[in-house]
Motif scaffolding. Structure first.
Motif, short mmCIF file in Angstrom:
data_model
loop_
_atom_site.label_atom_id
_atom_site.label_comp_id
_atom_site.label_asym_id
_atom_site.label_seq_id
_atom_site.Cartn_x
_atom_site.Cartn_y
_atom_site.Cartn_z
N VAL A 1 0.85 -1.19 0.00
CA VAL A 1 0.00 0.00 0.00
C VAL A 1 0.88 1.25 0.00
N GLY A 2 0.56 2.18 -0.90
CA GLY A 2 1.30 3.44 -0.97
C GLY A 2 2.52 3.39 -1.87
N ARG A 3 2.91 2.22 -2.34
CA ARG A 3 4.06 2.11 -3.23
C ARG A 3 3.60 1.67 -4.61
N PRO A 4 3.86 2.45 -5.64
CA PRO A 4 3.41 2.06 -6.98
C PRO A 4 4.18 0.83 -7.48
N THR A 5 3.44 -0.10 -8.06
CA THR A 5 4.01 -1.30 -8.64
C THR A 5 3.92 -1.18 -10.15
N ILE A 6 5.07 -1.12 -10.81
CA ILE A 6 5.11 -0.92 -12.26
C ILE A 6 5.31 -2.27 -12.93
N ILE A 7 4.36 -2.66 -13.76
CA ILE A 7 4.39 -3.93 -14.50
C ILE A 7 4.69 -3.61 -15.95
N GLU A 8 5.74 -4.21 -16.48
CA GLU A 8 6.07 -4.06 -17.89
C GLU A 8 5.32 -5.12 -18.70
N ILE A 9 4.55 -4.66 -19.68
CA ILE A 9 3.77 -5.55 -20.53
C ILE A 9 4.36 -5.50 -21.93
N THR A 10 4.80 -6.65 -22.41
CA THR A 10 5.38 -6.75 -23.74
C THR A 10 4.49 -7.64 -24.58
N ALA A 11 4.01 -7.10 -25.70
CA ALA A 11 3.15 -7.84 -26.62
C ALA A 11 3.99 -8.33 -27.80
N TYR A 12 3.78 -9.59 -28.19
CA TYR A 12 4.50 -10.20 -29.31
C TYR A 12 3.51 -10.58 -30.41
N ASN A 13 3.77 -10.10 -31.59
CA ASN A 13 2.99 -10.51 -32.77
C ASN A 13 3.66 -11.75 -33.35
N ARG A 14 3.00 -12.89 -33.24
CA ARG A 14 3.59 -14.15 -33.64
C ARG A 14 3.64 -14.34 -35.15
N ARG A 15 3.03 -13.45 -35.91
CA ARG A 15 3.10 -13.55 -37.37
C ARG A 15 4.24 -12.70 -37.93
N THR A 16 4.36 -11.46 -37.44
CA THR A 16 5.39 -10.56 -37.94
C THR A 16 6.60 -10.45 -37.02
N PHE A 17 6.53 -11.04 -35.81
CA PHE A 17 7.62 -11.01 -34.84
C PHE A 17 7.92 -9.58 -34.37
N GLU A 18 6.93 -8.72 -34.45
CA GLU A 18 7.07 -7.37 -33.92
C GLU A 18 6.68 -7.37 -32.45
N THR A 19 7.22 -6.41 -31.70
CA THR A 19 6.92 -6.29 -30.28
C THR A 19 6.45 -4.88 -29.97
N ALA A 20 5.67 -4.78 -28.93
CA ALA A 20 5.21 -3.49 -28.43
C ALA A 20 5.18 -3.57 -26.91
N ARG A 21 5.45 -2.46 -26.27
CA ARG A 21 5.56 -2.48 -24.81
C ARG A 21 4.95 -1.22 -24.23
N HIS A 22 4.30 -1.40 -23.09
CA HIS A 22 3.88 -0.26 -22.29
C HIS A 22 3.83 -0.70 -20.84
N ASN A 23 3.73 0.26 -19.95
CA ASN A 23 3.79 0.00 -18.51
C ASN A 23 2.41 0.14 -17.89
N LEU A 24 2.18 -0.72 -16.91
CA LEU A 24 0.96 -0.66 -16.11
C LEU A 24 1.36 -0.31 -14.69
N VAL A 25 0.93 0.86 -14.23
CA VAL A 25 1.26 1.34 -12.89
C VAL A 25 0.11 0.99 -11.96
N ILE A 26 0.39 0.13 -10.99
CA ILE A 26 -0.63 -0.31 -10.03
C ILE A 26 -0.41 0.46 -8.74
N ASN A 27 -1.34 1.32 -8.41
CA ASN A 27 -1.30 2.10 -7.18
C ASN A 27 -2.26 1.47 -6.18
N ILE A 28 -1.74 0.71 -5.24
CA ILE A 28 -2.57 -0.03 -4.29
C ILE A 28 -3.02 0.90 -3.20
#
Length: 429
Positions: free
Chosen positions: A115-142
């Motif tokens: 509680v009170g400490r932000p938890t940053i989750i890195e989310i990496t998406a993989y396109n299995r056809r083109t092998f491209e990747t995309a990433r963004h962060n999810l900040v969880i504020n409990i």
């Protein structure tokens, strides 16, 4: 003039098209960069179930070639989630995605420690056809929840659901509504959801659309209802021990959509448990000073092993010598002797023994005598064709010591005499 006017109009149209294309490209790049580098902030409460869906549609526009508006793109996409700076997620956070064509789901129950400490989750998406990747962060504020934790908690095992099906908002809302009708609390929250596979369950067979099952824990602020207490009855406990379904009056309120295993329900009353938590005083992680390290001296004293050697050899040798002396005394000094034996033996046995010895001696002397009759087994036989008497098979070097010892064939009546061997080497009757 007309040609010049037409050429100027064509150049203006071309410039307008190129400008519109450039503007569209810049907007697309800006949108992509804004999506990639933007962070999503969520605010879950401690002790309350947190669910976040990773939608494939959100990431489809980030993989080139970028789809046009209205264009359908169904590329297989998978996700990888981890805590920023670490290879895995926090212990309370789980992730599930059945296939690359379904959405991913992050779910779990946040703890009070975060509680009170932000938890940053890195989310990496993989396109299995083109092998491209995309990433963004999810900040969880409990956030800290009011009246946490809820004192009365019940865990249900639903047999006809998978965890991703139960995490859907409409399905979870229907289940909480059914529990609220049975329990009638003022506050009711879903605390946690766990797949049966995480509890040691087996993967179901791929027949009849079987499900793996899911555990759902809910908490309320009022004591358990009489319907939930029916599981603790002795009759229902006996039926559960015999692997039979217990009789629960409120089961029909769940049966239409949820098949609950009432033998696996768990009721926990936090108000009845005495807290055994002890406050841990955390230090700086530095061991206390134990002084300067003093290694052992190089001039070690030599140890004398002569006494150990003597003890190792002397004790077994002494024991062996004592045993040898005892055995020698028994074998040599405790012999009775022939005279003492004869004195203790009855006379009749001595007579019998001497007679046997005398007869044995006579038989041995008789075996040395060669002038004895042949045994009956060596009598001559007649030839089956000529009728002549065939001599017995006995060479001249026959060993007479193998003949019978007693001459019992000579004086018997009506018995053929044994032929005697003549000097000419012929046999006569």
């Amino acid at each position: 003039m007309q040609r010049r006017a037409a050429g100027s109009c064509w150049s203006q149209a071309q410039s307008r098209r190129s400008g519109a294309a450039l503007t569209t490209l810049l907007l697309t790049v800006y949108t992509i960069l804004s999506k990639v580098h933007s962070d999503r902030n969520v605010y879950p409460s401690a002790g309350v179930l947190f669910v976040h869906v990773l939608e494939r549609e959100y990431f489809k526009g980030e993989f080139p070639p970028y789809p046009k508006p209205g264009e359908i793109n169904n590329d297989p996409i998978t996700f990888n989630t981890n805590l920023m700076g670490y290879p895995d997620r926090p212990g309370w956070l789980r992730y599930i995605q059945r296939t690359p064509y379904s959405d991913g789901v992050l779910y779990g129950s946040p703890t009070v420690e975060n509680v009170g400490r932000p938890t940053i989750i890195e989310i990496t998406a993989y396109n299995r056809r083109t092998f491209e990747t995309a990433r963004h962060n999810l900040v969880i504020n409990i956030m800290s929840a009011e009246d946490f934790p809820l004192p009365y908690q019940a865990e249900f095992f639903i047999k006809n659901m998978n965890v991703e099906e139960m995490l859907a908002s409409e399905v979870l809302g229907d289940f909480l509504g059914a529990v609220k009708n049975v329990w009638q609390p003022e506050r009711l929250n879903a605390i946690n959801i766990t797949s049966a596979l995480d509890r040691g369950g087996r993967v179901p067979l791929p027949i009849n659309d079987m499900k793996e099952g899911v555990y759902v824990m809910v908490g309320a602020d009022v004591t358990f209802s009489s319907c939930l207490r029916e599981v603790e009855n002795p009759q229902n406990q006996l039926r559960c021990s015999q692997e039979m379904e217990p009789v629960i009056t409120c089961d029909k309120k769940f049966r239409t959509q949820f098949h609950i295993d009432w033998c696996k329900i768990s009721l926990v009353d936090k108000t009845q448990h005495v807290s055994t938590y002890k406050e841990v005083i955390r230090g700086e992680g530095i061991l206390p000073d134990g002084g300067e390290y003093k290694p052992p001296s190089e001039n070690l004293k030599s140890r004398d092993y002569f006494s150990d050697f003597l003890i190792t050899l002397a004790v077994p040798s002494a024991i062996a010598l004592v045993l040898f002396l005892i055995l020698a005394y028994i074998m040599c000094c405790r012999r009775e002797g022939v005279e003492k034996r004869n004195m203790q033996t009855p006379d009749i046995q001595l007579v019998h023994h001497s007679a046997i010895q005398k007869s044995t001696k006579e038989l041995r002397e008789m075996s040395k005598n060669r002038e004895i009759a042949w045994p009956l087994s060596t009598l001559p036989v007649f030839h089956p064709v000529t009728g002549e008497i065939v001599p017995p098979v006995h060479p001249d070097s026959y060993d007479n010591t193998s003949m019978p010892l007693m001459q019992t064939q000579q004086n018997l009546p009506h018995q053929t005499r044994i032929p005697q061997q003549q000097t000419e080497g012929k046999w006569y009757p």
